[in-house]
Design an enzyme around this catalytic site. Structure first.
Site, mmCIF file in Angstrom:
data_model
loop_
_atom_site.group_PDB
_atom_site.id
_atom_site.type_symbol
_atom_site.label_atom_id
_atom_site.label_comp_id
_atom_site.label_asym_id
_atom_site.label_seq_id
_atom_site.Cartn_x
_atom_site.Cartn_y
_atom_site.Cartn_z
ATOM 1 N N THR A 1 5.353 0.433 -25.026
ATOM 2 C CA THR A 1 5.136 -0.342 -26.231
ATOM 3 C C THR A 1 4.120 -1.448 -25.971
ATOM 4 O OG1 THR A 1 7.451 0.116 -26.714
ATOM 5 C CG2 THR A 1 6.352 -1.471 -28.118
ATOM 6 N N LYS B 1 11.863 -23.394 -19.746
ATOM 7 C CA LYS B 1 12.247 -24.792 -19.910
ATOM 8 C C LYS B 1 13.212 -24.952 -21.085
ATOM 9 C CE LYS B 1 7.510 -25.946 -18.523
ATOM 10 N NZ LYS B 1 6.216 -26.259 -19.159
ATOM 11 N N ARG C 1 9.093 -8.026 -28.440
ATOM 12 C CA ARG C 1 10.203 -7.263 -27.869
ATOM 13 C C ARG C 1 11.229 -8.275 -27.363
ATOM 14 N NH1 ARG C 1 11.186 -2.420 -24.634
ATOM 15 N NH2 ARG C 1 9.984 -1.556 -26.338
ATOM 16 N N HIS D 1 13.628 -0.369 -33.707
ATOM 17 C CA HIS D 1 12.378 -0.199 -32.985
ATOM 18 C C HIS D 1 11.485 0.633 -33.920
ATOM 19 C CE1 HIS D 1 9.401 0.171 -30.049
ATOM 20 N NE2 HIS D 1 10.036 0.781 -29.074
#
Lengths: 368, 368, 368
Positions: B70, B99, B120, B157
């Site tokens: 992908t 962070k 993703r 997806h």
């Protein structure tokens, strides 16, 4: 730039859509043409101009191992010529390889998206395996995707050898007959020296080679044989000082402690168990390590200290010679040497860009 | 290429600047136009030509999870059309996410730099959340940045489902009425089979679906209901051999040991503690694992062995059928099948490029 | 867009091929010209147009530390102008740095492939060191490769300060005399506030600065002195509420627990052993930690809670003020503030793109 090349780009047609796996694929004619093209690339980059001959071409960088020079120079080479790069961000480890995908499937997949694949892999033979996978896809899709071997373990690193030979000619001219080339350091494990030695022989250069290494890291006999069978004289010594005045090219490589230890482990495994080290179980492997470390220590320190190319050592060398190194270096050449005109290792880095530009243009059949 | 599509690109205007989150956004008309455009992209790439319709457009690839197909196919699709890619090098983990930055802030930030974001993420619903963040920024900045869902956990997806349906039509023609499509393997957890099943129903294809899976990995009822409510017959079986002769398309997915174990852990948690497994404390979770592993082992091995599509199994299939797989595969299709004309999984990989090129062109409103 | 800039691009010639290491390199004239160019970039991006002034230029992104904003915005800035990016995939840790290569050698190498290097490094002074390495190569190669400091530890982050000042002027006009700028949070360790404070002074802005921080995280005296020596009044307080009504700009930074602990560790090491903490051995370091954690806890919680800019706090602020933040944020500004017109931190993100486009064009000498 001293070298004058008489090759023509038409000669490079033989590289079109070919996998580049080994220096053995090259001939003196192809080298002549390739180096001439690299020189042209050098001029173009210097003028701030770039060709767009790779427009609409996509090169995939697939690196299973860390790399600065090879990875970035292929990225730059592709883009300097107008092409595009796709890359497994985070290294290929941040990809389906983590889900157990085979090299075969990864290569076939990436071949669907790209026009060439630049592959770095820790295993010897991986590039050839990748080429087979690409060929299998080609048969189905009628579209070849060449693999360019960017280093496969202890196997080959052909583009490094190409840039190394190009750098020697860049300095001494296209005809380098009569030069003396010294290889220094870990000649047993260094794939760059293996490839360059072979390429010098293939190019039918009438150079003399001196291998300078501690006994346990000496040049493997098959490479020496390869050179000699092509009438290239190869001598061996452990004494750098003794030959320092003779060499026109001193090709330095890293001496790593771990390589000595590995060698000792192999020796011990053979002595104690009569088996190759890698065939031993974990417990036996552990048992051998302390002795191997001890045995290796003295030899490592001696080699490390004897093979440092510092200003003192260089003061004994010829004025017109050059010092090369595939980089990264650690201690073997101190930074103070960089300002010496004979330091040619960053010239190698630069030439890596031009050679890879030329090679991509040839392999992707984008010339004339 | 068998399929003839009658859609026009004007239909794709409805996708301009839209988030692509779910297959449910598509209609038969839009699919027809999109597949026609993908076919055009295929031809262009085959001719070594690329359009420059994405010039001046920047697509951001933001991957919180490893991906080969992908990630690289979106990189290639963008650049094949002349666009540019920015990417969180090293995966998004090598970024401010480390962070503690929220998905919201990361998306809003990257939306400031790019024209579309390909996301993703391991969490179901993440794409929808990202779309909300992008919309919030749009209100402030008067400039939409569409999110393209490239897989969100067990959610959707959609671009995979698009390329899958396109591949079926690529083989059997735009009109696939009357075909029998078999889904094989882990139908419980596989988001690709969920999305494709829904897309077949949405496209009003008159196909027959057979779900072939072990009981604990069977297709969730909501997807079966979704299909049936659109008059698409769905049957279920555990016996691959028994239906091998019927299927025109066999869509294979990976069967992973861990999925069986997870299922058993859920069952045990309900039986023993009356709680969902994920609500248990660490100690209780640990206590259930050995039994779950044991219970799962036999079922896993049986499924793994029963659902291998090897030459022997394929010898019972029709000559005109095709085998599909979203890849990566592990053991479920041996490599020797690749040379069979019915192996269509690398064709899927290729089609992924064309579908993503078409989708990007539509979403970025760069058509006509 | 309120600001009107009278600078001309010719002024930016002084930046051509210069390293960008510190805000101290800038003058009011150069800032005026740079901000005018950034505004032009803003307009071009808004129109969906991009210039191609960086065609044939390659920018290398070399990040030794995670980054979202800086990395991606430089990638986007380069490509929005038609240039190309090479990048150490996976961060520089996935490179020869893992084999012990020095920053010097890495920089010299990458300088061979690129026209400018954008460097993020955890060590203060790393950018200056990189510039020296690049200069050494330039002497050999007759070709400068400027280094752009994208943050070097607690040192500088000049492009952040540039975008921050640009954002203030974007809101209040090119002439910001008379404004009150509040800096809030960890002013001791935050390189962004250090750089911005200096840049305000360098730009001879007649603004008033209020530093709002807990005592142990207060603005280091050297920065306060720097400002005062340029006639910029700086006052200090711990009381946010007390100054909330005065500020036109509230520049918020993260307060991190670890910073308080580090401060306490330093204090304790001095008291107990009379040594800097970093000079202690591992055992002594461990011994101090529990007390430091305890001592820091209360102070941290107080600061964290006192310095949250939430809607309640904002209700006490002026209607025309703005809230800025270099991001990433954690708790100090809740997401509900984002929809307030005074929230300007995503505007900062956007402006980062335009400033970096302008800077690259100037440094690579690609103007007019």
């Amino acid at each position: 730039m001293a070298a004058i090349y008489s090759g023509t780009e038409a000669t490079l047609k033989t590289l079109a859509y070919q996998h580049i796996l080994s220096v053995e694929q090259f001939t003196p004619d192809v080298l002549e043409a390739l180096f001439g093209l690299a020189q042209k690339m050098d001029r173009q980059v210097a003028l701030g101009r770039s060709d767009s001959i790779l427009t609409h071409r996509i090169v995939a960088n697939v690196f299973y191992e860390p790399s600065t020079r090879t990875d970035l120079s292929f990225q730059a080479a592709t883009q300097r010529l107008g092409g595009r790069v796709i890359t497994t961000a985070g290294g290929v480890h941040y990809s389906s390889v983590t889900k157990g995908e085979s090299l075969h499937d990864t290569v076939k997949t990436i071949a669907c998206y790209s026009d060439a694949i630049v592959l770095r892999h820790p295993n010897r033979g991986a590039a050839r395996e990748a080429a087979a996978a690409s060929d299998a896809l080609t048969r189905a899709m009628h579209r070849p995707t060449p693999i360019i071997n960017a280093g496969d373990g202890t196997g080959e690193h052909p583009t490094q050898a190409l840039l190394d030979l190009y750098t020697i000619k860049d300095r001494f001219g296209a005809d380098i007959d009569g030069l003396t080339v010294g290889f220094l350091g870990d000649l047993r494990n260094g794939r760059t020296v293996h490839s360059l030695l072979k390429l010098l022989a293939i190019d039918r250069c009438h150079v003399k080679v001196i291998c300078i290494a501690p006994e346990s890291l000496s040049m493997p006999p098959e490479y020496v044989e390869f050179a000699r069978s092509r009438e290239m004289p190869v001598s061996q010594t452990q004494d750098l000082q003794g030959v320092m005045q003779q060499v026109d090219v001193l090709y330095v490589t890293r001496v790593q402690r771990e390589r000595f230890v590995a060698q000792k482990l192999d020796d011990l495994a053979a002595q104690v168990y009569g088996l190759p080290y890698e065939n031993l179980d974990g417990q036996r492997k552990e048992a051998l390590r302390p002795v191997a470390e001890l045995n290796a220590a003295q030899e490592y320190l001696a080699a490390r200290d004897a093979y440092v190319v510092d200003p003192m050592m260089l003061s004994q060398a010829r004025q017109e010679m050059i010092v090369m190194h595939p980089l990264p270096r650690v201690n073997e050449i101190p930074e103070e040497v960089d300002s010496d005109d004979r330091a040619y290792y960053f010239r190698q880095v630069q030439n890596g860009l031009y050679i890879r530009m030329a090679l991509l243009a040839a392999v992707l059949d984008c010339l004339g």
